[in-house]
Design an enzyme around this catalytic site. Structure first.
Site, PDB file in Angstrom:
ATOM      1  N   HIS A 226       0.839  -1.205   0.000  1.00 55.31           N
ATOM      2  CA  HIS A 226       0.000   0.000   0.000  1.00 55.31           C
ATOM      3  C   HIS A 226       0.879   1.262   0.000  1.00 55.31           C
ATOM      4  O   HIS A 226       0.619   2.209  -0.745  1.00 55.31           O
ATOM      5  CB  HIS A 226      -0.873   0.058   1.263  1.00 55.31           C
TER       6      HIS A 226
ATOM      7  N   LYS B  31     -15.389  -7.991   4.865  1.00 50.41           N
ATOM      8  CA  LYS B  31     -14.219  -8.412   5.659  1.00 50.41           C
ATOM      9  C   LYS B  31     -14.419  -8.031   7.117  1.00 50.41           C
ATOM     10  O   LYS B  31     -14.785  -6.897   7.413  1.00 50.41           O
ATOM     11  CB  LYS B  31     -12.949  -7.722   5.145  1.00 50.41           C
TER      12      LYS B  31
ATOM     13  N   ARG C 178      -2.495  -5.837  -8.252  1.00 49.21           N
ATOM     14  CA  ARG C 178      -1.405  -6.791  -8.012  1.00 49.21           C
ATOM     15  C   ARG C 178      -1.318  -7.833  -9.118  1.00 49.21           C
ATOM     16  O   ARG C 178      -0.363  -7.935  -9.829  1.00 49.21           O
ATOM     17  CB  ARG C 178      -1.603  -7.487  -6.664  1.00 49.21           C
TER      18      ARG C 178
ATOM     19  N   SER D  42      -3.209  -7.547   3.063  1.00 55.73           N
ATOM     20  CA  SER D  42      -3.426  -7.381   4.508  1.00 55.73           C
ATOM     21  C   SER D  42      -3.870  -8.706   5.109  1.00 55.73           C
ATOM     22  O   SER D  42      -3.465  -9.064   6.223  1.00 55.73           O
ATOM     23  CB  SER D  42      -4.495  -6.310   4.763  1.00 55.73           C
TER      24      SER D  42
HETATM   25  O1  PNS Z   1      -8.917  -2.561   0.387  1.00 56.38           O
HETATM   26  P1  PNS Z   1     -10.241  -3.066  -0.142  1.00 56.38           P
HETATM   27  O2  PNS Z   1     -10.975  -3.851   0.929  1.00 56.38           O
HETATM   28  O3  PNS Z   1     -10.101  -3.833  -1.421  1.00 56.38           O
HETATM   29  O4  PNS Z   1     -11.117  -1.771  -0.463  1.00 56.38           O
HETATM   30  C1  PNS Z   1     -12.422  -1.892  -0.973  1.00 56.38           C
HETATM   31  C2  PNS Z   1     -13.088  -0.507  -1.012  1.00 56.38           C
HETATM   32  C3  PNS Z   1     -13.111   0.090   0.394  1.00 56.38           C
HETATM   33  C4  PNS Z   1     -12.314   0.412  -1.936  1.00 56.38           C
HETATM   34  C5  PNS Z   1     -14.532  -0.731  -1.540  1.00 56.38           C
HETATM   35  O5  PNS Z   1     -15.171  -1.646  -0.710  1.00 56.38           O
HETATM   36  C6  PNS Z   1     -15.318   0.562  -1.638  1.00 56.38           C
HETATM   37  O6  PNS Z   1     -15.185   1.294  -2.584  1.00 56.38           O
HETATM   38  N1  PNS Z   1     -16.142   0.839  -0.609  1.00 56.38           N
HETATM   39  C7  PNS Z   1     -16.991   2.000  -0.568  1.00 56.38           C
HETATM   40  C8  PNS Z   1     -18.455   1.593  -0.810  1.00 56.38           C
HETATM   41  C9  PNS Z   1     -18.785   1.611  -2.281  1.00 56.38           C
HETATM   42  O7  PNS Z   1     -18.720   2.622  -2.940  1.00 56.38           O
HETATM   43  N2  PNS Z   1     -19.091   0.427  -2.797  1.00 56.38           N
HETATM   44  C10 PNS Z   1     -19.403   0.233  -4.185  1.00 56.38           C
HETATM   45  C11 PNS Z   1     -18.137  -0.029  -4.960  1.00 56.38           C
HETATM   46  S1  PNS Z   1     -18.466  -0.290  -6.650  1.00 56.38           S
END
Ligand code: PNS
Length: 165
Positions: free
Chosen positions: A16, A40, A89, A127
């Site tokens: 990150h 998660k 990744r 993570s």
């Molecule tokens: O590190 P991660 O868990 O892959 O991050 C995922 C994250 C937080 C970027 C994603 O869950 C997100 O965008 N959450 C905000 C809610 C939202 O907008 N969801 C619709 C995504 S299309």
């Protein structure tokens, strides 16, 4: 130009941080934002994830750390950005990231998602894997910033020192 790098950062890894440092060289301002990921179960509270991110990005004057809930794209607009930065990744990330980028585009066609490819030495890091190794007493030196390693060692003392220890 301002960009938002969202994620769960539970906890922030060296991978990150590599993306943050590289994105901070491309964009004038970068907001790193902790979002809860309902898929998660978190290890660290959002406040602690934010605190760790602030500490590891202290050397980057154009980076700020924030947290939010709800949809990402309205948040991106609220902070005055139009770009979402994501790290990529492997092919295994691509399908999920591609679907999220397209959904975000559908929700707000003026918000662009920009992918930064991981540096090869971090391509296997996540993570979840860090938490699994640390919880089983493995050494994660060099795979997470020192502040994160300290926190993980408080939770789970190291039983298997790395080759350099
Ligand atoms: O590190 P991660 O868990 O892959 O991050 C995922 C994250 C937080 C970027 C994603 O869950 C997100 O965008 N959450 C905000 C809610 C939202 O907008 N969801 C619709 C995504 S299309």
């Amino acid at each position: 130009m301002k960009a938002v790098y969202p994620g769960s950062f539970d906890p922030v890894t060296a991978g990150h941080l590599d993306i943050i440092e590289r994105a901070a060289r491309i964009f004038d301002r970068l907001v790193v934002t902790v979002f809860p990921n309902p898929a998660k179960a978190p290890l660290f509270a959002v406040e602690e994830r934010v605190a760790m991110l602030r500490e590891v990005t202290r050397h980057l004057p154009n980076v700020e750390v924030d947290s939010s809930e709800g949809l990402l794209v309205p948040y991106v607009r609220r902070v005055g950005a139009r770009v979402i930065v994501k790290g990529l990744r492997a092919m295994s990330d691509f399908d999920y990231e591609f679907r999220m980028a397209l959904m975000n585009k559908k929700l707000d066609p003026e918000v662009e998602t920009v992918f930064i490819l991981t540096s090869s030495q971090y391509s296997y890091l996540s993570s979840s894997l860090i938490k699994e190794v640390a919880s089983l007493g493995g050494c994660v030196t060099g795979l997470v910033p020192p502040v994160v390693e300290r926190r993980l060692r408080e939770l789970w003392p190291v039983q298997e020192p790395g080759p350099g220890s």
